[in-house]
Scaffold this motif. Structure first.
Motif, short mmCIF file in Angstrom:
data_model
loop_
_atom_site.label_atom_id
_atom_site.label_comp_id
_atom_site.label_asym_id
_atom_site.label_seq_id
_atom_site.Cartn_x
_atom_site.Cartn_y
_atom_site.Cartn_z
N ILE A 119 48.68 29.10 44.07
CA ILE A 119 47.60 29.16 43.09
C ILE A 119 47.82 30.29 42.08
O ILE A 119 47.48 30.15 40.90
CB ILE A 119 46.21 29.29 43.78
N ALA A 131 48.27 29.73 38.02
CA ALA A 131 47.10 30.03 37.18
C ALA A 131 47.03 31.46 36.67
O ALA A 131 46.25 31.74 35.76
CB ALA A 131 45.83 29.71 37.97
N GLU A 151 37.67 39.04 35.88
CA GLU A 151 36.79 38.16 36.66
C GLU A 151 37.58 36.95 37.17
O GLU A 151 37.47 36.58 38.34
CB GLU A 151 35.61 37.66 35.80
N GLU A 152 38.38 36.35 36.27
CA GLU A 152 39.19 35.20 36.68
C GLU A 152 40.21 35.60 37.75
O GLU A 152 40.46 34.87 38.70
CB GLU A 152 39.97 34.64 35.47
N ALA A 160 39.94 38.01 39.90
CA ALA A 160 39.25 38.23 41.18
C ALA A 160 38.99 36.89 41.87
O ALA A 160 39.17 36.75 43.09
CB ALA A 160 37.95 38.99 40.96
N LYS A 161 38.57 35.90 41.09
CA LYS A 161 38.39 34.54 41.62
C LYS A 161 39.68 34.02 42.23
O LYS A 161 39.72 33.51 43.35
CB LYS A 161 38.05 33.60 40.45
N LEU A 162 40.79 34.13 41.45
CA LEU A 162 42.08 33.64 41.93
C LEU A 162 42.52 34.37 43.19
O LEU A 162 43.09 33.78 44.11
CB LEU A 162 43.14 33.79 40.83
N LEU A 221 40.64 32.86 46.03
CA LEU A 221 41.17 31.53 46.35
C LEU A 221 42.52 31.66 47.08
O LEU A 221 42.82 30.88 47.99
CB LEU A 221 41.31 30.68 45.09
N ASP A 264 41.67 32.52 50.53
CA ASP A 264 41.14 31.35 51.24
C ASP A 264 42.28 30.47 51.74
O ASP A 264 42.29 30.04 52.91
CB ASP A 264 40.22 30.56 50.30
#
Lengths: 239, 239
Positions: free
Chosen positions: B157, B161, B169-170, B172-174, B177, B180
């Protein structure tokens, strides 16, 4: 390295293998790692290989030469179940490693592993992994896929999206996305991809596609997935 | 095992670490693998650890005790650049492994590794990896993230990306993920996740969140990603 993936589905099987073989980074070539086994008429069984190329080729050639020989425990054409087939592959693998292993040891590792998937007359489709030790495990509804070689990069998408109820088309898509993730991170896994879609009770070995790097579907899939993923990540809630 | 991830961005840094420590599957505990280093006032530098826990704790404790000592090459508070900081971490790591390694060898491996990320006064944010050998590499705009421990499941991922231009922010999301994906496949990586978002020139060590397994954002993110991915795969062209 290698990446091979076998997926067991209610509707059949999807098997996929890469084509890179290398002895160091300065000796790279292409090999076909997916082949059909000479099982009895009315059966369709494929094998995928990883590990030492001399070992895997010796195993597959020996399996072919022994088919029809009537030798107990070594003749694939006499096997009645896929469990028996997997056992014969394991027995031949043990014999090859036993014979070659100590001669190969000064130069590298003679070990190899296989996935064997298909359908025998009177059985549902089944999928087995044969370890270098010659012992075997079978895919089940709880863990419907098996992998060889570089297994990690391509696993998350399968863990998230694949179940035994997935359709053959969806599973083939997921298999290719799993290969895409692997190819992006490990240069010892390489195109083309051999992709077999097997429909339950077809007993056919026809539907094998070789997907080259410029294959239009492969390119469209990667592009659509990349764009869709970017959009999805944008849409996700922000911390 | 461990999973630590450092991301270098134009706008700052994102650092994330899991919390599982285990000596065999029958001895599992939680540790904090992210800490701040005692660098000079007006700097903000964090360290993340993987490997032998006795080694990583000895390194971090020694770094703290040596700070302000004036010992050349070992005093973090005297370091002017993050390259110097990384060198000091490497030197202390070498000293600890040199001292303990042969005693630990009969029971396991004393090796450890670190990620060091932050901003020193007069520099842009930087990110380094310190290997068990004590040598260091730095993240660059072409390869803006570094990983420790179980690196493979969470890499696809990021490869797809993440760029150095991604927003904090993006990123931190990545990062979440990526965790995860790793947590789903490797039980030796475990919650909670410590997540540091560092904004360039803030010189702040405030924005550290500890994300527990029932954290509402974490749960919402996983659910939205799972559902979105399923929908995306459905939409992709079929072979």
């Amino acid at each position: 390295m290698t990446y091979c993936l076998g997926i067991l589905l209610r509707g059949g099987l999807v098997l996929a293998s890469d084509s890179r073989s290398n002895a160091g980074v300065d000796q790279v070539t292409q090999v076909r790692k997916l082949a059909f086994l000479p099982t009895a008429a009315g059966c369709a069984v494929a094998i995928m290989s990883s590990g030492n190329l001399a070992t895997t080729q010796a195993v597959v050639s020996t399996l072919r030469e022994m088919a029809g020989s009537g030798q107990p425990g070594l003749d694939l054409s006499a096997a009645k179940t896929l469990f028996e087939v997997a056992g014969i592959v394991g027995a031949v693998l043990r014999a090859v490693i036993d014979r070659d292993g100590r001669f190969v040891a000064p130069y590298g590792d003679a070990a190899a592993g296989f996935l064997v998937g298909g359908q025998m007359a009177g059985e549902a489709p089944r999928l087995f992994q044969i370890y270098a030790a010659g012992n075997v495990i079978e895919a089940t509804d709880r863990a419907p896929f098996l992998q060889l070689g570089e297994t990690k990069y391509g696993k998350p998408i399968l863990v998230r999206a694949l179940t035994i109820e997935t359709s053959l088309e969806e599973a083939a898509k997921l298999a290719l996305l799993s290969f895409d993730a692997t190819l992006r991170s490990n240069v010892s896994v390489g195109m083309p991809i051999d992709l077999l879609s097997y429909v339950t009770d077809s007993f056919s070995s026809e539907d094998v596609k070789t997907i080259e790097v410029h294959d239009p579907y492969w390119m469209a899939l990667r592009e659509a997935y990349g764009a869709g993923l970017e959009e999805l990540i944008d849409r996700l809630p922000t911390p």
